[in-house]
Design a protein around this motif. Structure first.
Motif, PDB file in Angstrom:
ATOM      1  N   PRO A   1      29.741  42.103  39.257  1.00 21.78           N
ATOM      2  CA  PRO A   1      30.895  41.549  38.820  1.00 21.78           C
ATOM      3  C   PRO A   1      32.152  41.759  39.506  1.00 21.78           C
ATOM      4  CG  PRO A   1      30.248  43.863  37.945  1.00 21.78           C
ATOM      5  CD  PRO A   1      29.236  43.635  38.679  1.00 21.78           C
ATOM      6  N   GLU A   2      33.128  41.160  39.020  1.00 18.10           N
ATOM      7  CA  GLU A   2      34.313  41.052  40.161  1.00 18.10           C
ATOM      8  C   GLU A   2      35.309  42.290  39.496  1.00 18.10           C
ATOM      9  OE1 GLU A   2      36.324  37.195  39.163  1.00 18.10           O
ATOM     10  OE2 GLU A   2      34.500  36.040  39.427  1.00 18.10           O
TER      11      GLU A   2
ATOM     12  N   ASP B   1      38.549  43.086  39.378  1.00 19.26           N
ATOM     13  CA  ASP B   1      39.490  42.930  38.617  1.00 19.26           C
ATOM     14  C   ASP B   1      39.563  41.806  37.406  1.00 19.26           C
ATOM     15  OD1 ASP B   1      40.833  44.938  40.174  1.00 19.26           O
ATOM     16  OD2 ASP B   1      41.519  43.455  41.637  1.00 19.26           O
ATOM     17  N   ASN B   2      38.490  41.510  37.156  1.00 21.00           N
ATOM     18  CA  ASN B   2      38.174  40.336  36.092  1.00 21.00           C
ATOM     19  C   ASN B   2      38.125  41.068  34.777  1.00 21.00           C
ATOM     20  OD1 ASN B   2      36.718  38.547  34.065  1.00 21.00           O
ATOM     21  ND2 ASN B   2      36.359  37.364  35.803  1.00 21.00           N
ATOM     22  N   LEU B   3      39.108  40.795  33.861  1.00 21.79           N
ATOM     23  CA  LEU B   3      39.206  41.804  32.611  1.00 21.79           C
ATOM     24  C   LEU B   3      38.200  41.163  31.572  1.00 21.79           C
ATOM     25  CD1 LEU B   3      43.114  41.832  32.141  1.00 21.79           C
ATOM     26  CD2 LEU B   3      41.743  43.549  33.155  1.00 21.79           C
ATOM     27  N   ASP B   4      37.890  39.971  31.527  1.00 22.30           N
ATOM     28  CA  ASP B   4      36.824  39.353  30.606  1.00 22.30           C
ATOM     29  C   ASP B   4      35.575  40.136  31.054  1.00 22.30           C
ATOM     30  OD1 ASP B   4      38.807  37.741  29.404  1.00 22.30           O
ATOM     31  OD2 ASP B   4      37.934  36.022  30.480  1.00 22.30           O
ATOM     32  N   GLU B   5      35.254  40.480  32.356  1.00 18.03           N
ATOM     33  CA  GLU B   5      33.951  40.921  32.780  1.00 18.03           C
ATOM     34  C   GLU B   5      33.927  42.511  32.566  1.00 18.03           C
ATOM     35  OE1 GLU B   5      32.927  40.113  36.739  1.00 18.03           O
ATOM     36  OE2 GLU B   5      32.488  37.831  36.065  1.00 18.03           O
TER      37      GLU B   5
ATOM     38  N   ARG C   1      29.987  49.172  40.303  1.00 18.26           N
ATOM     39  CA  ARG C   1      29.632  47.785  40.229  1.00 18.26           C
ATOM     40  C   ARG C   1      28.184  47.349  41.067  1.00 18.26           C
ATOM     41  NH1 ARG C   1      32.955  44.249  42.915  1.00 18.26           N
ATOM     42  NH2 ARG C   1      33.883  45.757  44.110  1.00 18.26           N
TER      43      ARG C   1
ATOM     44  N   HIS D   1      34.665  51.845  36.791  1.00 13.65           N
ATOM     45  CA  HIS D   1      34.978  50.436  36.888  1.00 13.65           C
ATOM     46  C   HIS D   1      36.493  50.190  36.876  1.00 13.65           C
ATOM     47  CE1 HIS D   1      30.857  49.205  36.462  1.00 13.65           C
ATOM     48  NE2 HIS D   1      30.790  50.379  35.359  1.00 13.65           N
TER      49      HIS D   1
ATOM     50  N   THR E   1      44.600  49.266  40.998  1.00 12.79           N
ATOM     51  CA  THR E   1      45.549  48.107  40.833  1.00 12.79           C
ATOM     52  C   THR E   1      46.696  48.546  40.046  1.00 12.79           C
ATOM     53  OG1 THR E   1      44.620  47.760  38.754  1.00 12.79           O
ATOM     54  CG2 THR E   1      43.451  46.643  40.592  1.00 12.79           C
TER      55      THR E   1
ATOM     56  N   GLN F   1      42.728  47.550  32.296  1.00 10.96           N
ATOM     57  CA  GLN F   1      41.429  47.526  32.696  1.00 10.96           C
ATOM     58  C   GLN F   1      40.767  48.533  31.631  1.00 10.96           C
ATOM     59  OE1 GLN F   1      41.451  48.752  36.850  1.00 10.96           O
ATOM     60  NE2 GLN F   1      41.045  46.584  37.412  1.00 10.96           N
TER      61      GLN F   1
ATOM     62  N   GLU G   1      40.180  47.184  28.318  1.00 10.27           N
ATOM     63  CA  GLU G   1      39.361  46.372  27.947  1.00 10.27           C
ATOM     64  C   GLU G   1      37.959  46.995  28.039  1.00 10.27           C
ATOM     65  OE1 GLU G   1      39.778  42.897  27.639  1.00 10.27           O
ATOM     66  OE2 GLU G   1      41.976  42.892  27.575  1.00 10.27           O
TER      67      GLU G   1
END
Length: 338
Positions: free
Chosen positions: A128-129, A131-135, A220, A250, A254, A260, A263
């Motif tokens: 996973p990325e 800082d990707n909030l969807d992930e 991750r 996770h 930031t 984060q 989410e």
């Protein structure tokens, strides 16, 4: 010589033999182990990134490659490994996206040259990325699903998390090994004592009445996006613990860790309610992880793979950086959870 002494010497000899085999696994041993399960290898071996255990991708004739995992001797008992496997097989049967060990004639754990090993399917994908909030939302869902399915009963063989004990054991190990420069030892002792006191006060404020089965190391690198779905990998550290143990790793450095966290928890609560008081334990687990890392490196220093991978360990510069990390733990206390 008594029977007990003979038995002890035989056990010590077997343990030494297994440790030597583990530290110097050669292709022939790996291939013989894999083929002992009934598979036929095409002799292609690719080592994967793992220090605690030895993990290889092994090619199979007329079939997809498998992942061969050789367990580090004396780390887990056979019963503890089998409980890990039983958990993974149950999760897989419940359609939870995990990678379970392959079974051959009803067995998932095997022994070769005194080493426990297992085989599992190869999974190809991306981590996973950060800082990707969807992930992060999807990761929260996956961990919630895993916790829900594992919640039937606590582990009976695996360890239970104990932060203060972990701090005490790690500090005792470092200090007794004499790896710290003498001039830095008092500073290390003071910093550890301060963090331990802070952890103890936080634990006294809130600690769950009952621990739950958790993954234990869900960073991750132990997650893989495969065919549009995240999978949770490597249950080697599964234990009785606290839900937030599998969530806080996770959170990245930031400006918006709370977003984060929001989410992740929102995804998690699609499967289980989350006890928000656990957020105050994030600083505890973060401190324990930093303290334990140095002790882990020291405990594995007899393994040639560690000497090669971490040549800087034990230098004065390393310990200065470690002391700085401990100080940062103190300074950042409460930044995420509040």
């Amino acid at each position: 010589m008594s029977a007990n002494n003979t038995s002890a010497k035989q056990t010590d000899k077997a343990t030494t033999s297994a440790s030597l085999a583990f530290s110097s696994l050669i292709p022939d041993v790996i291939l013989d182990a894999v083929e002992s399960t009934g598979l036929w290898s095409d002799s292609r071996i690719y080592p994967l990134n793992s220090y605690e255990n030895r993990v290889y991708q092994v090619g199979i004739e007329d079939s997809a490659p498998v992942i061969a995992k050789f367990y580090r001797p004396e780390r887990w008992t056979e019963a503890q490994i089998l409980e890990e496997h039983a958990t993974l097989l149950k999760l897989k049967a419940d359609d939870v996206p995990v990678v379970a060990p392959l079974e051959f004639e009803g067995k998932s754990l095997f022994s070769h040259k005194g080493l426990f090993f297992c085989l599992s399917p190869r999974l190809v994908g991306q981590h996973p990325e950060a800082d990707n909030l969807d992930e992060l939302y999807q990761l929260g869902e996956l961990i919630g699903q895993v916790h829900q399915k594992m919640s039937d009963q606590p582990f009976s063989q695996r360890i239970s998390v104990s932060p203060l004990m972990q701090i005490d054991q790690a500090a005792k190990q470092i200090l007794s090994a004499n790896v710290l420069p003498k001039k830095l030892t008092p500073i290390y002792q003071q910093q550890i004592a301060k963090l331990r006191d802070m952890c103890e006060k936080r634990i006294q404020t809130y600690w769950p009445a009952q621990l739950r089965p958790v993954h234990g190391d869900s960073h991750r690198s132990n997650l893989m996006l495969h065919q549009g779905q995240f999978h949770l990998l490597d249950f080697d550290d599964c234990q009785n613990g606290v839900a937030v143990q599998d969530l806080w790793l996770h959170l990245t450095q930031t400006e918006s860790p709370r977003q984060q966290l929001s989410e992740i928890i929102e995804g998690y609560e699609n499967y289980l309610p989350f006890e928000t008081r656990e957020l105050d334990l994030i600083d505890v687990f973060k401190s324990v992880r930093v303290i334990n890392y140095a002790a882990w490196l020291q405990s594995r220093w007899s393994d040639p793979a560690f000497v090669k991978a971490f040549p800087w360990f034990g230098s004065e510069e390393y310990w200065l950086n470690h002391l700085n990390e401990l100080k940062n733990c103190e300074l950042e206390w409460g930044n995420i959870s509040r």
